[in-house]
Scaffold this motif. Structure first.
Motif, mmCIF file in Angstrom:
data_model
loop_
_atom_site.group_PDB
_atom_site.id
_atom_site.type_symbol
_atom_site.label_atom_id
_atom_site.label_comp_id
_atom_site.label_asym_id
_atom_site.label_seq_id
_atom_site.Cartn_x
_atom_site.Cartn_y
_atom_site.Cartn_z
ATOM 1 N N TYR A 195 1.036 -1.170 0.053
ATOM 2 C CA TYR A 195 0.013 -0.165 -0.083
ATOM 3 C C TYR A 195 0.848 1.320 -0.005
ATOM 4 N N SER A 229 -7.397 9.572 -2.416
ATOM 5 C CA SER A 229 -7.669 8.866 -1.251
ATOM 6 C C SER A 229 -9.056 8.222 -1.244
ATOM 7 N N LEU A 264 -9.394 5.400 -3.776
ATOM 8 C CA LEU A 264 -8.834 4.114 -3.177
ATOM 9 C C LEU A 264 -9.575 3.324 -2.128
ATOM 10 N N LEU A 265 -10.352 4.275 -1.240
ATOM 11 C CA LEU A 265 -11.082 3.633 -0.150
ATOM 12 C C LEU A 265 -12.447 2.918 -0.888
ATOM 13 N N ALA A 284 -11.322 -0.086 -2.545
ATOM 14 C CA ALA A 284 -10.787 -1.178 -1.758
ATOM 15 C C ALA A 284 -11.940 -1.928 -0.937
ATOM 16 N N VAL A 285 -12.872 -0.922 -0.501
ATOM 17 C CA VAL A 285 -14.359 -1.449 -0.133
ATOM 18 C C VAL A 285 -15.065 -2.457 -0.824
ATOM 19 N N ARG A 312 -6.783 7.318 3.975
ATOM 20 C CA ARG A 312 -5.802 6.237 3.422
ATOM 21 C C ARG A 312 -5.482 5.249 4.654
ATOM 22 N N THR A 322 -8.496 2.667 4.369
ATOM 23 C CA THR A 322 -8.250 2.085 3.325
ATOM 24 C C THR A 322 -7.217 1.068 3.597
ATOM 25 N N TYR A 323 -6.180 1.287 4.131
ATOM 26 C CA TYR A 323 -5.199 0.176 4.481
ATOM 27 C C TYR A 323 -5.898 -0.768 5.536
#
Length: 700
Positions: free
Chosen positions: A511, A561, A564-565, A568-569, A686, A689-690
């Motif tokens: 990441y 950001s 990406l979130l 990722a979800v 971020r 997201t991680y």
């Protein structure tokens, strides 16, 4: 063209040494909900052998392979690796070649192998050794001619199907695994390429004493007889397990003879897919037959079910009236003899005690019943490796003496993973973000924006135009970067999931490397747009221009950001696009430009709009540090201009106070407060997201 099978030498290429391991699985059952996938399936595979799992579609081949690899936990049953129960320590010794060829399409074949070697081989190996190993694997699988060809995808052709399949295997061969699991490696290949691939796998198993387990759908007769052992599944149950060359005889004993010149693989699959009574006969025959694990039952009539070598040995003597035959150590072939010189002391005990396979006493004159004495050894897959007890305990605890590096949790350090992944992410993202299409789009829009607001004078009449450029710029790049980031995770998800499942690197390293590797690419296009459009609109001074550029880039990072979130979800891209559209429209409506008079009960919503803070900051920078905005010649809407003077000369000589300009868009926060809010929001998103990547979507 037939592939050339090259001799393999571990020592010559500096391969990490692995000790050979036997795989034994007994009574493995697997159910998903109320659906039974596997039911009491058993089998084994020793080093130097190739085990094929066959059966019709839906019979549970891939599910069994997933259970053996540890990716799926069976409902019941036992799976042992080298005599020890399957655990996380075996991850470094098992490679799993998926049926799908999952790669980054923009990388070349050699780049793919090099990045795999740099990530999965230990830091103790030098870069030269890893490069040499990649060259060796390319030579082994006959891939030198296409090593600089892109992997490619459907729309952009690259490697052929057979080359992708061999690349998939090459990535796993780099770690020199003790156990190789391959899910239908011959699917999609022509008969010649498939045969060559199976020949390479068999040669690899024999030369390096590797345990190779493959699933096959409908192999040719040549491929079928390349396999040492066969596990045939029928409705998730054993229909046969044993020597491949004896399956036809086994079916004949069950009343299912094969026609002459018929492919045995086609024949047994046709029987497995036959009527229910035939399927029940096969399952019952497998349960009672001699191939049942740890269950040696000879029929009442004397019929030796032995290996071809032992059978040929007995054939010389079975016709004599009275004979006592014993196959001793001199006729046994201990499969791990000479694997590595440092482990010879482990084999000495085995060589002295290698068990007798069959002892037969026959006396025809006395009409005595034959006496069968069988000593259980490695051939019966008792679940115990031929390594000594000391070695087995080492396998379950510390690393073996054959290992040149310990099985740590990660093969490389965090810094190595971060460095390699940063370089790889840059190479993967560069042709996507900086494509000619995106570049042309950016230049065209920048020129159009520059022409629309060309040399706009700093007066009250053009005040709304200047603010329009700022709002359009922030909102456009928020949309562009957010949707680009939203699609990056779904595009990479399969590759990342595969690599995470193999334990190649930490999620944190991936990441962080993704953020750093794509950072210069993310800034490139907005910077080009800014310099073209803002220059055409008219620079005030360098400080103002650079500050505006900083706010534009910060806004793009915030938008990235969020993208990406969401990516990722949401595994469903369509759902992700819908959520992203709602977010962007929400921020646009409450950004402070389209609507100035927000109802009091909705004023709180503007503080959730990230564009609101960026747009406010660009107004502050432009009107505080840039050229002052002069009052309108007539009918000024700012009270200070009206109160200062009524004549045109007085109005033009007076500039509008910054406070009044900003107050038109609501009560503004300070420049540093807006910037702090944007940075805190970006960091929190971020981090979230991680967390989603780390805990929500763990690979099985």
């Amino acid at each position: 063209m037939m592939l050339t099978v090259h001799p393999i030498s571990i020592v010559s290429v500096g391969w990490p040494r692995r000790r050979p391991l036997t795989v034994v699985f007994k009574d493995v059952s697997l159910a998903i909900g109320k659906t039974t996938i596997l039911s009491r399936v058993g089998g084994s595979c020793r080093p130097g052998e190739v085990l094929a799992i066959m059966g019709p579609s839906g019979s549970g081949k891939t599910s069994l392979l997933n259970a053996i690899s540890g990716r799926v936990k069976p409902s019941c049953g036992t799976i042992t690796i080298g005599g020890a129960p399957l655990n996380k320590r075996h991850k470094r010794q098992i490679c799993y070649v998926l049926q799908e060829d999952i790669f980054f399409a923009n990388l070349t074949l050699r780049q793919t192998l090099m990045y795999t070697a740099l990530l999965r081989l230990p830091d103790s190996m030098t870069h030269h050794e890893k490069t040499k190993l990649v060259d060796h694997v390319l030579h082994l699988l006959h891939l030198q001619h296409c090593q600089h060809t892109r992997i490619g995808e459907v729309m952009n052709r690259g490697l052929s199907g057979g080359e992708k399949k061999r690349t998939n295997i090459a990535c796993e061969l780099l770690t020199n695994p003790s156990i190789m699991l391959l899910d239908e490696p011959t699917s999609g290949l022509d008969s010649s390429t498939a045969l060559s691939l199976m020949s390479t796998l068999k040669q690899f198993a024999e030369k390096e004493h590797k345990t190779v387990i493959v699933t096959l759908h409908q192999p040719s007769s040549q491929i079928f007889y390349k396999v040492d052992r066969l596990l045939l599944l029928c409705n998730g149950q054993n229909a046969y397990f044993g020597d491949t060359r004896k399956v036809v005889e086994h079916f004949a004993n069950l009343g299912l003879p094969i026609a002459p010149h018929y492919n045995p693989a086609d024949f047994i699959l046709e029987q497995v897919k036959g009527p229910p009574e035939i399927q029940e006969r096969l399952i019952q025959g497998a349960a009672e037959g001699p191939q049942r694990i740890n269950n040696f039952n000879l029929p009442e009539s004397m019929k030796l079910q032995t290996s071809p070598s032992i059978h040929s040995l007995y054939s010389k003597y079975l016709s004599l009236p009275s004979v006592h035959v014993t196959t001793g150590v001199e006729n046994s072939q201990c499969p791990w003899d000479g694997v590595c010189t440092t482990c010879q002391h482990h084999f000495q005990e085995y060589n002295r005690t290698c068990p007798t396979d069959v002892s037969v006493t026959i006396d025809v004159d006395k009409k005595e019943s034959p006496i069968y004495n069988k000593i259980v050894g490695e051939e019966e897959d008792s679940g115990r490796s031929s390594w000594s007890e000391e070695t087995v305990s080492e396998a379950s605890g510390s690393s073996s003496t054959c290992e040149e590096y310990s099985d740590l949790q990660w093969p490389t350090s965090f810094f190595t993973q971060f460095k390699v992944l940063t370089r790889r992410n840059f190479c993967v993202a560069r042709p996507i973000i900086l494509s000619w299409l995106n570049g042309a789009q950016t230049v065209i829009l920048a020129v159009i924006a520059g022409l629309l607001w060309y040399q706009a004078p700093r007066t009250e009449e053009t005040l709304q135009d200047i603010q329009g450029w700022m709002f359009f710029s922030t909102h456009y790049w928020m949309l562009f970067i957010l949707f680009a980031a939203l699609q990056s995770f779904p595009a990479e998800r399969e590759v990342i999931t595969k690599e995470r499942a193999s334990g190649s690197y930490r999620v944190s390293a991936y990441y962080l490397a993704k953020m750093v590797g794509e950072l210069p690419l993310t800034f490139t296009l907005p910077t080009i747009y800014f310099f073209i459009s803002y220059t055409m609109m008219g620079w005030d001074n360098c400080f103002t221009g650079l500050m505006l550029l900083f706010m534009l880039l910060l806004n793009t990072l915030v938008a990235q950001s969020v993208g990406l979130l969401i990516g990722a979800v949401c595994y469903d891209l369509q759902v992700g696009i819908t959520i992203a559209a709602i977010f962007t429209l929400f921020t646009q409506l409450f950004g402070g430009y389209l609507a100035n008079r927000i109802p009091p009960w909705l004023e709180w919503a503007k503080y959730l709009s990230m564009v609101h803070y960026a747009f406010q900051n660009m107004n502050i920078i432009q009107f505080v540090y840039g050229t002052k905005i002069s009052c309108s010649r007539e009918n000024s809407r700012f009270s200070s201009c009206v109160e200062f003077g009524r004549s045109e000369e007085e109005s033009q000589s007076h500039s509008i106070p910054v406070e009044e300009i900003l107050a038109e868009r609501g009560e503004p926060l300070s420049l540093w407060m807006n910037t702090t809010i944007l940075i805190i929001f970006m960091v929190m998103v971020r981090l979230l997201t991680y967390i989603m990547l780390r805990f929500m979507h763990r690979p099985k």
